[in-house]
Design a protein around this motif. Structure first.
Motif, PDB file in Angstrom:
ATOM      1  N   VAL A  97      -8.765  50.918  -9.166  1.00  0.00           N
ATOM      2  CA  VAL A  97      -8.525  50.863 -10.492  1.00  0.00           C
ATOM      3  C   VAL A  97      -7.448  51.833 -10.635  1.00  0.00           C
ATOM      4  O   VAL A  97      -6.568  51.658 -11.660  1.00  0.00           O
ATOM      5  N   CYS A  98      -7.348  52.784  -9.847  1.00  0.00           N
ATOM      6  CA  CYS A  98      -6.320  53.893 -10.004  1.00  0.00           C
ATOM      7  C   CYS A  98      -6.205  54.840  -8.696  1.00  0.00           C
ATOM      8  O   CYS A  98      -7.088  54.674  -7.710  1.00  0.00           O
ATOM      9  N   ASP A  99      -5.210  55.513  -8.465  1.00  0.00           N
ATOM     10  CA  ASP A  99      -4.900  56.319  -7.008  1.00  0.00           C
ATOM     11  C   ASP A  99      -5.572  57.660  -7.106  1.00  0.00           C
ATOM     12  O   ASP A  99      -5.472  58.465  -6.101  1.00  0.00           O
ATOM     13  N   ASN A 100      -6.331  58.191  -8.290  1.00  0.00           N
ATOM     14  CA  ASN A 100      -7.005  59.102  -8.202  1.00  0.00           C
ATOM     15  C   ASN A 100      -8.388  58.803  -7.771  1.00  0.00           C
ATOM     16  O   ASN A 100      -9.123  58.289  -8.405  1.00  0.00           O
ATOM     17  N   ASP A 101      -8.850  59.293  -6.470  1.00  0.00           N
ATOM     18  CA  ASP A 101     -10.039  58.923  -6.106  1.00  0.00           C
ATOM     19  C   ASP A 101     -11.353  59.415  -6.776  1.00  0.00           C
ATOM     20  O   ASP A 101     -12.154  58.360  -7.031  1.00  0.00           O
ATOM     21  N   LEU A 102     -11.300  60.554  -7.396  1.00  0.00           N
ATOM     22  CA  LEU A 102     -12.479  61.051  -8.268  1.00  0.00           C
ATOM     23  C   LEU A 102     -12.447  59.978  -9.349  1.00  0.00           C
ATOM     24  O   LEU A 102     -13.694  59.600  -9.851  1.00  0.00           O
ATOM     25  N   LEU A 103     -11.528  59.833 -10.114  1.00  0.00           N
ATOM     26  CA  LEU A 103     -11.440  59.093 -11.486  1.00  0.00           C
ATOM     27  C   LEU A 103     -11.773  57.698 -11.177  1.00  0.00           C
ATOM     28  O   LEU A 103     -12.466  56.885 -11.852  1.00  0.00           O
ATOM     29  N   ASN A 104     -11.211  57.187  -9.996  1.00  0.00           N
ATOM     30  CA  ASN A 104     -11.754  55.752  -9.499  1.00  0.00           C
ATOM     31  C   ASN A 104     -12.879  55.569  -9.303  1.00  0.00           C
ATOM     32  O   ASN A 104     -13.565  54.387  -9.730  1.00  0.00           O
TER      33      ASN A 104
END
Length: 250
Positions: A97-104
């Protein structure tokens, strides 16, 4: 005097030792959360891949069924059939859903929760707009936001939803986070404060919003919220400043 000095040195050394141990414990907890989020992400990825393989395997059957309906000019049934197939969880649920792995990883966990609770979850997280926020702050901020949003939305009897938007305001160092969720009653009291949520552990009541506010403050940001009674929706808007973006500091 020598004895008092010795005691002071001993107390100070003990304090430093305890502080160091607490920091190590916090880091271990943080690493544990990272590992848990990563494991959940890859498990969800594997599950989605398996379900999509099944869907691809069955696509020939779907096409044959649509062809049969087309021969009998059953246009309404074709439309209903396509809506059913396109609305299947295998096509609706994404693990990226996003390119930030942790937030994803974190958002995917809540995406699965919303799917189970039949809450529509709309996500728009723009590229490279939240990377300056540390992992623990991401977990605190979005974890508390989503916990409260899910608790609020699931109480709606009809069409519950959550909308999450994260983007960087053009030509500034500001990232804007907006969260809108279905909300049956106004959660803001007469003093302008949010009422306590019904979390399982009463001792944690009220700390979620305080934690969110603390993260916002750490990034020199601002936070506001309001309730829209006609649409029965709660809106929370946060602005965070990227401290490493020197271009727009002044």
């Amino acid at each position: 005097m020598i004895f008092i000095l010795f005691i002071n040195i001993l107390v100070f050394s003990l304090y430093e030792h305890i502080k160091q141990k607490n920091a190590q414990i916090a880091e271990l907890k943080l690493q544990s959360q990272r590992d848990a989020d990563s494991a959940e992400y890859y498990r969800t990825l594997s599950e989605q891949d398996e379900q999509q393989k099944i869907l691809i395997h069955d696509i020939k059957k779907h096409l044959n069924a649509i062809a049969d309906l087309n021969e009998h000019h059953e246009t309404d049934k074709i439309a209903a059939y396509l809506t059913l197939v396109l609305g299947s969880p295998e096509l609706q649920h994404s693990v990226r859903v996003c390119d930030n792995d942790l937030l994803n990883s974190l958002i995917c966990r809540y995406q699965k929760i919303c799917l189970m609770k039949k809450i529509a979850f709309h996500i728009d997280i723009r590229s490279k707009c939240i990377d300056f926020v540390s992992y623990d702050d991401l977990s605190i901020l979005f974890g508390n936001l989503m916990d409260n949003a899910v608790e609020s939305a699931e109480k709606m009897a009809v069409d519950p939803f959550i909308e999450l938007s994260v983007f960087r305001r053009e030509n500034t160092n500001m990232t804007i986070i907006t969260l809108i969720d279905s909300c049956r009653v106004n959660p803001i009291d007469k003093d302008g404060n949010l009422v306590r949520t019904k979390k399982p552990n009463p001792q944690f009541h009220g700390f979620g919003v305080k934690s969110i506010a603390n993260v916002v403050k750490r990034y020199d940001g601002e936070m506001t919220f309001y309730y829209d009674d006609p649409s029965k929706t709660f809106h929370m808007i946060m602005m965070l400043r990227n401290p490493d973006d020197y271009i727009y500091r002044h």
